[in-house]
Enzyme design. Structure first.
Site, PDB file in Angstrom:
ATOM      1  N   HIS A  60      50.990  63.506  31.664  1.00 40.14           N
ATOM      2  CA  HIS A  60      51.476  62.196  31.198  1.00 40.14           C
ATOM      3  C   HIS A  60      52.520  61.982  32.278  1.00 40.14           C
ATOM      4  CE1 HIS A  60      50.813  61.344  26.804  1.00 40.14           C
ATOM      5  NE2 HIS A  60      49.462  62.000  27.262  1.00 40.14           N
ATOM      6  N   GLU A  62      55.840  61.595  32.403  1.00 42.16           N
ATOM      7  CA  GLU A  62      56.936  62.374  32.037  1.00 42.16           C
ATOM      8  C   GLU A  62      56.692  63.800  32.306  1.00 42.16           C
ATOM      9  OE1 GLU A  62      55.407  60.201  30.016  1.00 42.16           O
ATOM     10  OE2 GLU A  62      56.711  59.741  28.318  1.00 42.16           O
ATOM     11  N   CYS A  90      55.961  59.846  24.168  1.00 47.10           N
ATOM     12  CA  CYS A  90      55.205  60.450  23.031  1.00 47.10           C
ATOM     13  C   CYS A  90      55.774  61.581  22.390  1.00 47.10           C
ATOM     14  CB  CYS A  90      53.913  60.529  23.347  1.00 47.10           C
ATOM     15  SG  CYS A  90      53.656  62.013  24.417  1.00 47.10           S
ATOM     16  N   CYS A  93      55.809  64.554  25.214  1.00 48.69           N
ATOM     17  CA  CYS A  93      56.610  64.253  26.397  1.00 48.69           C
ATOM     18  C   CYS A  93      58.151  64.607  25.628  1.00 48.69           C
ATOM     19  CB  CYS A  93      56.456  62.990  27.055  1.00 48.69           C
ATOM     20  SG  CYS A  93      54.859  63.002  27.683  1.00 48.69           S
TER      21      CYS A  93
END
Length: 165
Positions: A60, A62, A90, A93
């Site tokens: 992701h 992040e 999410c 993360c």
């Protein structure tokens, strides 16, 4: 200004950088999310969604940005840093941000289904965890949300038929 002090103009500027990274993700068919880790006005790391291209479910935006920042300073603890991201983080993360000791998280669009910065969950400010981050949401929310909605609208639209005539 330390990581805990919001500054609207500065937050918008960093979010614009995260949006540019999100557009890079969209250009290669990834969900358009971008992230930037900043400390003392300097970019430590940045990233965009890459799970499809990297065949990595943890890639992701992040996580990519956190990894780059930690590698740059040679320490996984990103104390006094701010992470800017175009979509509310999410749970995975948010958990990584807690472990990295990110001081502040600034996001654009809220994620009502999986947001872990106060919308669906609030992992970043949970009193049971060893670290809590300050959270600011809604920075350039319209632009961030529009980018995501447009990406999914195009993806979900039926293919254009080829005219054989």
């Amino acid at each position: 200004m330390d990581a805990g002090e919001p500054n609207d103009a500065q937050d918008r500027d960093w979010m614009r950088r995260a949006l540019a990274l999100a557009q890079r993700a969209a250009a290669v068919g990834e969900v358009p999310v971008g992230a930037v880790v900043v400390q003392g006005g300097e970019v430590l790391g940045e990233g965009w969604n890459q799970p499809i291209g990297a065949s990595d479910p943890t890639a992701h935006a992040e996580i990519v940005a956190l990894r780059a920042a930690a590698a740059r300073i040679g320490n996984y603890r990103l104390v006094d840093s701010t992470l800017y991201v175009t979509l509310e983080p999410c749970p995975m993360c948010a958990g990584a941000m807690v472990h990295a000791r990110v001081a502040r998280v600034v996001y654009g669009a809220a994620d009502p289904r999986a947001g872990a910065a106060g919308t669906a969950f609030d992992l970043l400010r949970s009193p049971v965890l060893n670290h809590r981050a300050e959270v600011t949401g809604g920075i350039l929310a319209e632009e961030c949300g529009t980018l995501l909605r447009e990406f999914f609208r195009i993806r979900r639209s039926p293919p254009t038929p080829i005219n054989a005539g």
